[in-house]
Design a protein around this motif. Sequence first.
Motif, short mmCIF file in Angstrom:
data_model
loop_
_atom_site.label_atom_id
_atom_site.label_comp_id
_atom_site.label_asym_id
_atom_site.label_seq_id
_atom_site.Cartn_x
_atom_site.Cartn_y
_atom_site.Cartn_z
N GLU A 28 0.82 -1.20 -0.05
CA GLU A 28 -0.07 -0.03 0.19
C GLU A 28 0.95 1.32 0.10
O GLU A 28 0.31 2.51 -0.13
N MET A 29 2.08 1.05 0.19
CA MET A 29 3.08 2.21 0.10
C MET A 29 3.89 2.35 -1.10
O MET A 29 4.90 3.16 -0.97
N ARG A 30 3.63 1.84 -2.01
CA ARG A 30 4.30 1.56 -3.34
C ARG A 30 3.48 1.40 -4.57
O ARG A 30 2.56 0.94 -4.25
N PRO A 31 4.02 1.90 -5.74
CA PRO A 31 3.16 1.45 -6.75
C PRO A 31 3.09 -0.10 -7.18
O PRO A 31 3.97 -0.67 -6.78
N GLU A 32 2.26 -0.24 -7.95
CA GLU A 32 2.06 -1.76 -8.42
C GLU A 32 3.27 -1.86 -9.38
O GLU A 32 3.41 -0.89 -10.30
N THR A 159 10.08 3.22 -10.14
CA THR A 159 8.82 3.68 -10.06
C THR A 159 8.36 4.57 -11.10
O THR A 159 7.03 4.44 -11.50
N GLY A 160 9.21 5.12 -11.68
CA GLY A 160 8.67 5.99 -13.13
C GLY A 160 8.67 5.19 -14.22
O GLY A 160 7.78 5.52 -15.02
N PHE A 161 9.31 4.14 -14.49
CA PHE A 161 9.24 3.32 -15.86
C PHE A 161 8.67 1.98 -15.71
O PHE A 161 8.60 1.26 -16.74
N PHE A 162 8.67 1.58 -14.48
CA PHE A 162 8.29 -0.09 -14.32
C PHE A 162 7.02 -0.06 -13.24
O PHE A 162 6.97 -1.07 -12.80
N SER A 163 6.30 0.69 -13.15
CA SER A 163 5.23 0.73 -12.34
C SER A 163 3.98 0.72 -13.39
O SER A 163 3.92 1.26 -14.41
N LYS A 164 2.72 0.43 -12.86
CA LYS A 164 1.47 0.21 -13.68
C LYS A 164 0.44 0.75 -12.86
O LYS A 164 0.47 0.84 -11.55
N GLY A 165 -0.50 1.15 -13.48
CA GLY A 165 -1.65 1.44 -13.00
C GLY A 165 -1.72 3.11 -12.33
O GLY A 165 -1.17 3.87 -12.73
#
Length: 361
Positions: A28-32, A159-165
């Motif tokens: 809950e404290m990081r991007p998917e 976080t910038g290039f490998f997160s989704k949603g």
Amino acid sequence: MFMIAKAILYFSFAVLIGALILYTVPKEMRPEMKLAKRWLLVFLALIPIFGIGEIMRLTLYLGNDIGYWITFENIVTTFEVGKGWLFLTGISVLLFFMIFFNDVENERFFSILSLILLTGMAVSIGYSSHAASLSPIGLIPHTLHLLAVTIWSGVLLVTGFFSKGKAPGISFYRWFTPLAFVCLLTVIGAGLWLMSYIVPEYVNGYMLDYGQALLIKHVLLVVIVFYSVINGIWIKRKLKEDTGTFQPIKWIRVEGILLFAVFVATAVMSQQSPPHDVAETIKMEHPSKLFRFVTGLVPGNDPMLFFDMTMKSAGWFLSAILLLIAIFIGIKKNANMILVAIISFLAACTLYLTVMSSVSL
């Protein structure tokens, strides 16, 4: 070629350490994440492959007389850079199988254990560094500097290039902002420590390629610190006030791109002679072409640079301030990411020109 290898080494290390740090944080404290395990393994495999660049450079330089294979064997078994690479490769193999056979994304124990092994890899890189060859404790500032930059940039890049949603929310900034601040202090402290070993004549070093790359690295860091203030204070406040329409992901990407440019500058530095004594170094190699082109100065025997503020340097400094303000306005207005990224690099260029137009012989 060796500069490209070094840049890829740093990038791979940053993505790995950034992903593993995010895996240790509650979901809950990081991007998917959308970084598949196979890509972690690819980045891990690239580290020993591109970490061998310095050994290959020495082999090509020294192996003309006795043969390249014998030279390579001697470097790997007797030189500190070779021993460091063997240690780096050994830990890489161990970490490869740990990630391959375990779910590091969802099992926190293995992600923390993987981070410990990555720290050992950073120590092995520090062990074979130039600073370590100058002092028994030289590996400490090099290792701290490497870890701080790669942790900071790695979390941003992943976080910038490998997160989704959905983009990261306020819960992400609550832990990342203090982490980035600690990394910044470590970069500054370890950087000054390293410079005391490698670049005791910092200003005079501008006359050499190494000093030029170091200055470019420093002006990029100034812009990155400006981004950190925006991302850590203004965007954090904006997320508290906003109902969900504001998406900070592209500004995280720009900061990550700027940090990658720092890797490139560091890779350039790794292929140059550190200027312990600038006057002696200039006797053996030509002054930087970039220095001569920008300043119009031609260093003679026993040169000494000093700062002299001029109208030109004041003009460049004012331009840098205006460009930094433009960056903030662009972020505030949610402008095009590429446009703001270009302005960011222009701000770094004007800061560089501010310094270079202020020096004279």
